[in-house]
Design a protein around this motif. Structure first.
Motif, PDB file in Angstrom:
ATOM      1  N   SER A 193       0.813  -1.221   0.000  1.00 11.44           N
ATOM      2  CA  SER A 193       0.000   0.000   0.000  1.00 11.44           C
ATOM      3  C   SER A 193       0.846   1.271   0.000  1.00 11.44           C
ATOM      4  N   GLY A 194       2.167   1.148   0.183  1.00 12.82           N
ATOM      5  CA  GLY A 194       3.003   2.347   0.194  1.00 12.82           C
ATOM      6  C   GLY A 194       4.354   2.064   0.809  1.00 12.82           C
ATOM      7  N   GLY A 195       5.182   3.096   0.856  1.00 17.32           N
ATOM      8  CA  GLY A 195       6.530   2.945   1.391  1.00 17.32           C
ATOM      9  C   GLY A 195       6.518   2.453   2.828  1.00 17.32           C
ATOM     10  N   THR A 196       5.570   2.924   3.616  1.00 13.83           N
ATOM     11  CA  THR A 196       5.533   2.525   5.019  1.00 13.83           C
ATOM     12  C   THR A 196       5.276   1.028   5.160  1.00 13.83           C
ATOM     13  N   GLU A 197       4.317   0.499   4.402  1.00 14.04           N
ATOM     14  CA  GLU A 197       4.072  -0.954   4.488  1.00 14.04           C
ATOM     15  C   GLU A 197       5.282  -1.730   3.986  1.00 14.04           C
ATOM     16  N   SER A 198       5.910  -1.257   2.915  1.00 14.80           N
ATOM     17  CA  SER A 198       7.097  -1.949   2.406  1.00 14.80           C
ATOM     18  C   SER A 198       8.198  -1.982   3.465  1.00 14.80           C
ATOM     19  N   LEU A 199       8.423  -0.838   4.126  1.00  8.32           N
ATOM     20  CA  LEU A 199       9.449  -0.784   5.172  1.00  8.32           C
ATOM     21  C   LEU A 199       9.084  -1.700   6.337  1.00  8.32           C
ATOM     22  N   PHE A 200       7.827  -1.695   6.691  1.00 11.55           N
ATOM     23  CA  PHE A 200       7.357  -2.562   7.777  1.00 11.55           C
ATOM     24  C   PHE A 200       7.712  -4.017   7.458  1.00 11.55           C
ATOM     25  N   ALA A 231      17.669   8.601   7.333  1.00  5.88           N
ATOM     26  CA  ALA A 231      16.641   7.630   6.920  1.00  5.88           C
ATOM     27  C   ALA A 231      15.257   8.132   7.343  1.00  5.88           C
ATOM     28  N   TYR A 232      14.259   7.753   6.591  1.00  2.00           N
ATOM     29  CA  TYR A 232      12.899   8.272   6.764  1.00  2.00           C
ATOM     30  C   TYR A 232      12.335   7.958   8.160  1.00  2.00           C
ATOM     31  N   PRO A 233      11.573   8.887   8.762  1.00  5.80           N
ATOM     32  CA  PRO A 233      11.068   8.675  10.127  1.00  5.80           C
ATOM     33  C   PRO A 233      10.159   7.463  10.296  1.00  5.80           C
ATOM     34  N   ALA A 266      17.935   5.684  -1.111  1.00  2.70           N
ATOM     35  CA  ALA A 266      18.336   5.988  -2.483  1.00  2.70           C
ATOM     36  C   ALA A 266      17.240   6.781  -3.184  1.00  2.70           C
ATOM     37  N   PRO A 267      17.210   8.086  -2.967  1.00  2.73           N
ATOM     38  CA  PRO A 267      17.982   8.858  -1.995  1.00  2.73           C
ATOM     39  C   PRO A 267      17.156   9.103  -0.751  1.00  2.73           C
ATOM     40  N   GLY A 268      17.743   9.801   0.235  1.00  4.68           N
ATOM     41  CA  GLY A 268      17.001  10.252   1.408  1.00  4.68           C
ATOM     42  C   GLY A 268      16.023  11.344   0.999  1.00  4.68           C
ATOM     43  N   PHE A 269      14.882  11.378   1.653  1.00  2.95           N
ATOM     44  CA  PHE A 269      13.856  12.365   1.296  1.00  2.95           C
ATOM     45  C   PHE A 269      14.316  13.785   1.602  1.00  2.95           C
ATOM     46  N   ALA A 270      15.066  13.957   2.685  1.00  2.00           N
ATOM     47  CA  ALA A 270      15.390  15.311   3.134  1.00  2.00           C
ATOM     48  C   ALA A 270      16.344  16.040   2.193  1.00  2.00           C
ATOM     49  N   VAL A 300      17.367  -1.374   0.885  1.00  2.00           N
ATOM     50  CA  VAL A 300      17.468  -0.052   0.259  1.00  2.00           C
ATOM     51  C   VAL A 300      16.081   0.583   0.187  1.00  2.00           C
ATOM     52  N   ASP A 301      15.933   1.744   0.827  1.00  2.00           N
ATOM     53  CA  ASP A 301      14.696   2.516   0.751  1.00  2.00           C
ATOM     54  C   ASP A 301      14.758   3.393  -0.497  1.00  2.00           C
ATOM     55  N   ALA A 302      14.151   2.887  -1.579  1.00  2.00           N
ATOM     56  CA  ALA A 302      14.103   3.657  -2.827  1.00  2.00           C
ATOM     57  C   ALA A 302      12.676   4.145  -3.072  1.00  2.00           C
ATOM     58  N   SER A 303      12.001   4.549  -1.985  1.00  2.00           N
ATOM     59  CA  SER A 303      10.653   5.119  -2.115  1.00  2.00           C
ATOM     60  C   SER A 303      10.645   6.201  -3.185  1.00  2.00           C
ATOM     61  N   VAL A 304      11.559   7.147  -3.085  1.00  2.00           N
ATOM     62  CA  VAL A 304      11.582   8.247  -4.054  1.00  2.00           C
ATOM     63  C   VAL A 304      12.422   7.930  -5.292  1.00  2.00           C
ATOM     64  N   GLY A 305      13.500   7.165  -5.112  1.00  2.00           N
ATOM     65  CA  GLY A 305      14.431   6.997  -6.229  1.00  2.00           C
ATOM     66  C   GLY A 305      14.116   5.852  -7.171  1.00  2.00           C
ATOM     67  N   ALA A 336      10.373   0.379  -3.840  1.00  2.00           N
ATOM     68  CA  ALA A 336      10.224   1.589  -4.647  1.00  2.00           C
ATOM     69  C   ALA A 336       8.738   1.926  -4.687  1.00  2.00           C
ATOM     70  N   ASP A 337       8.432   3.214  -4.658  1.00  2.71           N
ATOM     71  CA  ASP A 337       7.023   3.617  -4.590  1.00  2.71           C
ATOM     72  C   ASP A 337       6.479   4.070  -5.939  1.00  2.71           C
ATOM     73  N   LEU A 338       5.481   3.355  -6.431  1.00  2.00           N
ATOM     74  CA  LEU A 338       4.836   3.781  -7.677  1.00  2.00           C
ATOM     75  C   LEU A 338       4.060   5.065  -7.489  1.00  2.00           C
ATOM     76  N   HIS A 339       3.644   5.359  -6.247  1.00  2.00           N
ATOM     77  CA  HIS A 339       2.890   6.599  -6.060  1.00  2.00           C
ATOM     78  C   HIS A 339       3.805   7.806  -5.854  1.00  2.00           C
ATOM     79  N   LYS A 340       5.097   7.608  -6.052  1.00  2.00           N
ATOM     80  CA  LYS A 340       5.982   8.776  -6.125  1.00  2.00           C
ATOM     81  C   LYS A 340       6.382   8.932  -7.604  1.00  2.00           C
ATOM     82  N   PHE A 341       7.626   8.595  -7.971  1.00  2.00           N
ATOM     83  CA  PHE A 341       8.000   8.887  -9.361  1.00  2.00           C
ATOM     84  C   PHE A 341       7.609   7.800 -10.362  1.00  2.00           C
TER      85      PHE A 341
HETATM   86  C1  PLP Z   1       7.746   8.776   1.132  1.00  2.00           C
HETATM   87  C2  PLP Z   1       8.867   8.009   1.710  1.00  2.00           C
HETATM   88  C3  PLP Z   1       8.640   6.893   2.545  1.00  2.00           C
HETATM   89  C4  PLP Z   1       7.257   6.497   3.037  1.00  2.00           C
HETATM   90  O1  PLP Z   1       6.414   6.172   2.019  1.00  2.00           O
HETATM   91  P1  PLP Z   1       4.817   6.284   2.179  1.00  2.00           P
HETATM   92  O2  PLP Z   1       4.364   5.799   0.857  1.00  2.00           O
HETATM   93  O3  PLP Z   1       4.514   7.715   2.438  1.00  2.00           O
HETATM   94  O4  PLP Z   1       4.398   5.409   3.285  1.00  2.00           O
HETATM   95  C5  PLP Z   1       9.735   6.183   2.983  1.00  2.00           C
HETATM   96  N1  PLP Z   1      10.983   6.556   2.651  1.00  2.00           N
HETATM   97  C6  PLP Z   1      11.241   7.619   1.880  1.00  2.00           C
HETATM   98  C7  PLP Z   1      12.659   7.975   1.537  1.00  2.00           C
HETATM   99  C8  PLP Z   1      10.189   8.391   1.392  1.00  2.00           C
HETATM  100  O5  PLP Z   1      10.431   9.469   0.646  1.00  2.00           O
END
Ligand code: PLP
Length: 416
Positions: free
Chosen positions: A102-109, A136-138, A182-186, A209-214, A243-248
């Protein structure tokens, strides 16, 4: 924010017409952030009006379907399989297996949970630790809290990347997972993933590797010849990534993809229990899984294809360079670090950035403020091509406006 105090309210005594309801809903959104006009930077990730239309139509086509009953919906099962396969191929691991979440948070979980449970079973770790850099993302903290895992954050270097010596020093026999962004959100900076994964692998520790954005931008930047450090499943020692489809990926909210290098680790992701209906098994965290987001993501990937993503990524790269150059050209302002894609932050050694942010909001921009270091966070998507000049013009005007206000007395809207 989502726990606002509201006046007690019962259901309307009787139902109302859709005409009336929809008109009221339109009025309700009149003060919402104008993402369609490029006024927001993050939260919503549009590719173009055409792509958004495709996503919307596909979403509506499957909006009532539920993937929890997968046998009933072979169409959705096929979409999920193909989304995972296309993503695995993009991230250089055609043999990888995984799930749409459902999103980056579930993937990380899921990444933290599989690593925790594998280490418990195979290494006897009962006091698990998760090692991540400061950047790393909160959501890592939230998930560690949920899962009873201690999170250890290591410091970063002057370029906002994980400090390798600090990571090495922090590894213990209880470390069940090391992760990097890859990369950090901040700051939009990729951690030294190859070196970190090597440290993890030398100790038999999983590496995520958290590639939510990358995940759906870096591969295309690399294919276009832009410098991108190694970050994906082709790197030895990387055991999972998402990797998050709902980002890039330019899809609708509600889709991310988690991938595992091998099936043995992925086995720990599913949950099975015997119950009244027999053996009850869920592959990931959710029960009911909305079909709409999955269908929309599949449709957007088909609509764009490789050439579509390459075209969008190239124009977005140009927009990003223009924006960062324009910011660096304004005396007093600078982009922090060396961002590797269309996510970055800028700030100042002399100017009050909170006052700049306040000024920009009076011009209708929806601004995300950042603290380490103080500044403004920017996420650019392809439609921002049209606003670069007006944004920079407002930013140039902001500087003289706030020069006298460096005492920091402006606003207390520190968080975004
Ligand atoms: C957005 C983001 C997440 C969390 O993803 P959600 O889809 O908002 O749960 C995790 N890590 C990074 C680097 C992000 O940018």
């Amino acid at each position: 924010m989502s726990t606002q105090k509201v006046a007690p309210q019962a259901l309307p005594t009787s139902g109302r017409s859709w005409a009336e309801i929809s008109a009221q809903m339109q009025r309700a959104r009149s003060n919402d952030a104008k993402w369609q006009e490029g006024k927001t930077f993050g939260g919503v990730y549009p590719g173009s009006a055409e792509i958004t239309h495709v996503a919307q139509q596909a979403y509506i086509m499957f909006f009532m379907e539920n993937l929890a009953h997968s046998r009933g919906f072979p169409s959705l099962m096929r979409f999920e399989r193909e989304i995972v396969a296309m993503t695995a191929s993009l991230l250089h691991a055609p043999q990888a297996i995984g799930s749409v979440t459902s999103g980056g948070t579930e993937s990380l979980f899921l990444a933290v949970r599989t690593a925790r449970d594998q280490a418990r079973k195979e290494r006897g770790v009962t006091s698990p630790q998760l090692l991540v850099p400061r950047t790393a993302y909160p959501a890592f903290d939230k998930i560690a809290h949920y899962l009873g895992v201690q999170i250890v954050r290591t410091h970063i270097d002057a370029d906002f990347k994980a400090d390798l010596a600090a990571v090495q020093d922090a590894i213990t026999d209880n470390t069940v997972l090391i992760a990097a962004s890859a990369p950090g959100f901040a700051h939009g900076v990729v951690d030294p993933i190859a070196q970190m994964a090597a440290l993890a692998s030398a100790r038999g520790i999983n590496f995520h590797v958290d590639a939510s954005v990358g995940g759906y931008q870096l591969p295309f930047l690399r294919a276009l010849g832009h410098p991108v450090p190694d970050f994906d499943l082709s790197v030895p020692g990387v055991t999972s990534m998402h990797a998050d489809l709902h980002k890039f990926g330019y899809s609708v909210p509600g889709t991310s993809v988690i991938l595992y290098r091998d099936a043995a680790l992925r086995e720990y992701q599913a949950f099975t229990v015997d119950w009244a209906i027999g053996s009850w098994r869920r592959p990931a965290m959710l029960g009911t899984r909305p079909g709409g987001a999955l269908a929309a993501s599949w449709a957007v990937m088909q609509f764009l294809g490789e050439s579509g993503y390459l075209r969008l990524t190239e124009s977005l790269w140009n927009t990003t360079q223009q924006m960062m150059q324009g910011i660096n050209d304004i005396p007093g302002l600078q982009v922090w670090g060396k961002p590797e894609m269309s996510v970055f932050a800028y700030g100042s050694l002399t100017l009050d950035m909170l006052a700049i942010a306040d000024f920009m909001e009076t011009k209708g921009w929806y601004i995300l403020r950042q603290l380490e270091p103080p500044g403004i966070h920017v996420v650019l998507t392809p439609p921002h091509e049209r606003i670069v000049n007006s944004y920079l013009a407002d930013l140039r005007n902001a500087v003289p406006h706030v020069r006298g206000a460096v005492d920091g007395s402006s606003g207390d809207k520190r968080t975004g």
